[in-house]
Design a protein around this motif. Structure first.
Motif, PDB file in Angstrom:
ATOM      1  N   LEU A  76       0.731  -1.107  -0.260  1.00  0.00           N
ATOM      2  CA  LEU A  76      -0.065  -0.120   0.094  1.00  0.00           C
ATOM      3  C   LEU A  76       0.866   1.321   0.149  1.00  0.00           C
ATOM      4  CD1 LEU A  76      -2.722  -1.070   2.495  1.00  0.00           C
ATOM      5  CD2 LEU A  76      -3.002  -0.889   0.082  1.00  0.00           C
ATOM      6  N   GLU A  77       2.015   1.320   0.848  1.00  0.00           N
ATOM      7  CA  GLU A  77       2.906   2.466   0.740  1.00  0.00           C
ATOM      8  C   GLU A  77       3.339   2.603  -0.726  1.00  0.00           C
ATOM      9  OE1 GLU A  77       6.041   1.592   3.738  1.00  0.00           O
ATOM     10  OE2 GLU A  77       4.559   2.044   5.395  1.00  0.00           O
ATOM     11  N   ARG A  96       2.809   6.058  -2.574  1.00  0.00           N
ATOM     12  CA  ARG A  96       3.920   6.692  -3.310  1.00  0.00           C
ATOM     13  C   ARG A  96       3.910   6.743  -4.931  1.00  0.00           C
ATOM     14  NH1 ARG A  96       9.005   8.408  -2.493  1.00  0.00           N
ATOM     15  NH2 ARG A  96      10.519   8.398  -4.140  1.00  0.00           N
ATOM     16  N   GLN A  97       3.503   5.699  -5.535  1.00  0.00           N
ATOM     17  CA  GLN A  97       3.285   5.743  -6.981  1.00  0.00           C
ATOM     18  C   GLN A  97       2.373   6.757  -7.322  1.00  0.00           C
ATOM     19  OE1 GLN A  97       5.233   4.093  -9.003  1.00  0.00           O
ATOM     20  NE2 GLN A  97       4.312   4.579 -10.957  1.00  0.00           N
ATOM     21  N   LEU A  98       1.165   6.918  -6.544  1.00  0.00           N
ATOM     22  CA  LEU A  98       0.137   7.884  -6.947  1.00  0.00           C
ATOM     23  C   LEU A  98       0.523   9.243  -6.437  1.00  0.00           C
ATOM     24  CD1 LEU A  98      -3.022   5.977  -5.443  1.00  0.00           C
ATOM     25  CD2 LEU A  98      -2.380   6.470  -7.873  1.00  0.00           C
ATOM     26  N   TYR A 109       4.147   9.721  -9.309  1.00  0.00           N
ATOM     27  CA  TYR A 109       4.169   9.426 -10.385  1.00  0.00           C
ATOM     28  C   TYR A 109       3.128   9.414 -11.280  1.00  0.00           C
ATOM     29  CZ  TYR A 109       8.868   7.085  -9.271  1.00  0.00           C
ATOM     30  OH  TYR A 109      10.115   7.204  -8.581  1.00  0.00           O
ATOM     31  N   ASP A 110       3.264   9.566 -12.783  1.00  0.00           N
ATOM     32  CA  ASP A 110       2.027   9.833 -13.543  1.00  0.00           C
ATOM     33  C   ASP A 110       1.651   8.440 -13.667  1.00  0.00           C
ATOM     34  OD1 ASP A 110       0.232  11.098 -15.357  1.00  0.00           O
ATOM     35  OD2 ASP A 110       1.247   9.912 -16.763  1.00  0.00           O
ATOM     36  N   SER A 111       0.049   8.405 -13.406  1.00  0.00           N
ATOM     37  CA  SER A 111      -0.632   6.911 -13.309  1.00  0.00           C
ATOM     38  C   SER A 111      -0.510   6.378 -14.883  1.00  0.00           C
ATOM     39  CB  SER A 111      -1.886   6.958 -13.048  1.00  0.00           C
ATOM     40  OG  SER A 111      -2.713   7.977 -13.786  1.00  0.00           O
ATOM     41  N   PRO A 161       7.993  10.087 -13.533  1.00  0.00           N
ATOM     42  CA  PRO A 161       7.619  11.259 -12.240  1.00  0.00           C
ATOM     43  C   PRO A 161       7.083  12.311 -12.643  1.00  0.00           C
ATOM     44  CG  PRO A 161       9.822  10.487 -12.472  1.00  0.00           C
ATOM     45  CD  PRO A 161       9.224  10.201 -13.930  1.00  0.00           C
ATOM     46  N   ASN A 162       5.966  12.668 -11.682  1.00  0.00           N
ATOM     47  CA  ASN A 162       4.937  13.712 -11.705  1.00  0.00           C
ATOM     48  C   ASN A 162       5.713  15.131 -11.503  1.00  0.00           C
ATOM     49  OD1 ASN A 162       5.008  13.712  -9.174  1.00  0.00           O
ATOM     50  ND2 ASN A 162       2.926  12.827  -8.939  1.00  0.00           N
TER      51      ASN A 162
END
Length: 647
Positions: A441-442, A446-448, A451-453, A458-459
């Motif tokens: 879940l972490e 972190r990905q959300l 980072y761009d889904s 990277p966002n």
């Protein structure tokens, strides 16, 4: 006094007397040779006697210097005896002036040797004297070598002086030996006093250690304990008991074991047993250790042993065992996985640990070592942590790591280790909590967050952080960096015609193409919509070279993105829709050195350069006008910083 001490004193005395005797013999021989040399009436044959005596003295001295005292004594006594006999043959036989040396020889040999050797020498001298007397009577001795009367008197005087000197030496050695004996007696008295003190100290030490000793005469069946031994057994001090009496003291439940242990000890020679006794109406735990002595026919004759009151230790041991049983009961039912290991060997695992590691049975897990359960990437840090726990060094209470199940599947865990005593020996208790789901879940969060889904790039939030790091790195190293802002030129018509699903496919492909154009250390981010940002970190320290490299990468990106895109999208009737699309990019570059600029300014510079490229006809690369200002500020900043360091 020990026999060795007496022997040492005797050898020292013998060496001293022997040294005096040899010295006297050599001196007398030399004086005699000197007197004969001054006497004009002396014949060459007269020199043979003193020379033979001198040779005997030198030979004895050589043996003495080699440490061969007995050989030195024998060569001296018997050599002088034979040499004196030879001199007597040519100087008057039994009336020769050399004859008085025989009693001196007997006296010295008696002091230096033993009675039997002295008797043998006396018999030899007696036989030689009788032989000289008989030869004198029979007239068979040579008559031409008779010593003049003046020389006769001179020889007697020398012999008398020699006898007096040797007697004085013997008396001096005797007094020295008496002194040595007195000193040894005083030393022996000191040892006796020290022995008494040691006995008292041993009695006190036994009392402190609650330890007593005893001696058993197996022939008379008598056991004599020390004072502390009597106290432990609960009998009056100074009394003794026997085997039957001691067995009567043993707790009824332990009598059979003690009897069997004693019978075994009589056969193999040692006894070591813990049991209970009734002393002064109370139950006490004792430990008995003994060693059996045997007669030549292998019959046990005596035993020497110790008895120690271990009641306190035994009660503590029993309490610890009960505590361990309670500990086992508690951890058997806890839902948290528990392992106990010693030097990485697993000693215990609770049911929760079996479930965590996917073990079918306890034995399948106990056959493993903790190092088999730790993921190889985390093994060094976990081994170091184990060593710190064993040494009692301060550590964080828990740590996150990665383990392996028995089938090799990785699991994220949180572990907490504590040093304990397990089965009476040091061990480590490890509590393990499965946090695989939490870590998953972490990672998703972190990905959300960063980072761009759609593209997994990277966002904007993560880009800002990396750009901030690049600015700091440039400040330390003096390198330039570059930020590219790019926009897809022909993207909106694709979206309008085929929908967002096809547009998303193109954005994903564009992201992959961008990633292949840069180094691993660089960053490609999606800024939003069809806008991307490329961060080139740590370029050259020379602005021109840094700019050229950035423009080269931009040209590569422009060329790569301009290649046709082949897009395949499933339709509602399960047929695939194939779309080929051409899409170029407008790219703006801002070369920065971080002298004065910050993240927002650099991003604005690159964005403005990108819009300039679009305004100039698209599918172009434009360099921000601020890049040249940045190089001036950079060199000015470096110079000022250098002056500050020197100042």
């Amino acid at each position: 006094m020990s026999e060795r001490s007496q022997e040492s004193i005797g050898r020292q005395s013998a060496r001293a007397i022997l040294r005096y005797a040899i010295t006297a013999l050599v001196v007398v021989s030399v004086l005699t040779l000197a007197l004969l040399a001054m006497d004009t009436a002396s014949t060459p044959l007269a020199f043979l006697g003193p020379l033979s005596m001198l040779g005997v003295g030198l030979m004895s001295w050589w043996w003495l210097s080699c440490g061969q005292i007995n050989r030195s004594i024998i060569s001296l006594v018997y050599g002088v005896c034979l040499a004196a006999t030879g001199i007597a043959v040519f100087t008057g036989g039994i009336n020769s002036p050399i004859i008085p040396i025989f009693p001196v020889l007997i006296l010295n040999y008696g002091w230096l040797s033993n009675t039997a050797s002295t008797i043998r020498l006396t018999l030899l001298i007696t036989a030689l004297s009788l032989a000289l007397w008989a030869a004198k009577l029979l007239g068979i001795l040579p008559m031409g070598m008779m010593t003049p009367s003046s020389s006769h008197i001179m020889h007697l005087v020398i012999l008398y002086a020699l006898s007096a000197a040797l007697t004085a030496f013997i008396m001096r050695a005797y007094k020295h030996q008496i002194g040595e004996l007195d000193a040894m007696s005083e030393e022996l008295a000191g040892y006796t006093q020290l022995l008494e003190q040691t006995a008292n100290l041993m009695e006190r030490a036994q009392s402190v250690a609650n330890l007593g000793s005893w001696f058993g005469d197996l022939v008379t069946d008598e056991i004599t304990p020390s004072a502390q031994g009597c106290k432990i057994m609960g009998i009056p001090s100074g009394t003794s008991t026997n085997y039957r009496g001691y067995i009567a003291m043993v707790h009824e439940s332990d009598r059979q074991a003690v009897t069997q242990a004693w019978q075994t000890a009589l056969k193999n020679g040692t006894l070591d047993i813990e049991h209970r006794i009734i002393a002064n109406g109370a139950v006490h735990w004792v430990r008995q250790k003994a060693k059996i002595e045997y007669a030549p026919d292998a019959t046990p004759i005596s035993a020497l042993g110790i008895v120690q009151d271990i009641t306190a230790h035994k009660l503590t041991q029993l309490a610890l065992k009960a505590s361990e049983e309670r500990y086992r009961t508690l951890i058997e039912w806890t839902p948290e996985a528990i392992l106990v290991h010693r030097n990485t060997h697993i000693m215990y695992a609770n049911p929760a640990a079996l479930k965590l590691f996917g073990a079918s049975s306890v034995q399948s897990l106990l056959r493993k070592r903790t190092t088999d359960l730790i993921h190889p990437d985390f093994r060094p840090t976990q081994l170091a942590r184990m060593e710190s726990i064993k040494k009692g060094e301060p550590l964080p209470p828990s740590t996150e790591t990665r383990f392996l199940q028995l089938d090799g599947s990785p699991i994220d865990v949180e572990v907490q280790g504590t040093a304990i005593e397990f089965d009476g020996e040091p061990a480590i208790h490890v509590s393990i909590r499965d946090i695989t789901q939490r870590k998953h879940l972490e990672r998703e969060i972190r990905q959300l967050a960063f980072y761009d889904s759609l593209t997994s790039l990277p966002n904007r939030r993560l880009l800002d952080d990396r750009l901030r790091q690049a600015i700091s790195a440039n400040r330390r190293s003096g390198h330039f960096g570059a930020l590219m802002f790019l926009d897809l030129d022909n993207f909106k018509p694709l979206n309008d015609k085929y929908g967002h699903a096809v547009g998303d496919l193109l954005l994903a492909q564009a992201a992959m193409r961008l990633t292949r154009c840069v180094r691993e250390m660089d960053t490609v981010a999606r800024f939003g919509g069809d806008e991307f940002v490329v961060l080139l970190a740590e370029l050259d320290t020379d602005w021109q070279k840094a700019r050229q490299y950035a423009e080269t990468v931009a040209e590569k990106i422009k060329s790569t993105l301009a290649s046709p895109y082949s897009l395949s999208v499933p339709s509602q009737n399960n047929d695939s829709l194939h779309v080929e699309h051409h899409c170029t990019a407008s790219i703006g570059i801002a070369v920065f050195a971080s002298a004065n600029a910050d993240v927002q300014e650099i991003t604005k510079w690159a964005d403005a350069a990108m819009y300039q490229a679009k305004n100039e006809g698209r599918n172009r690369i434009c360099l921000s006008e601020h890049s040249t200002d940045e190089v001036v500020n950079h060199y000015f900043f470096d110079s000022s910083f250098s002056l500050m360091e020197k100042g």
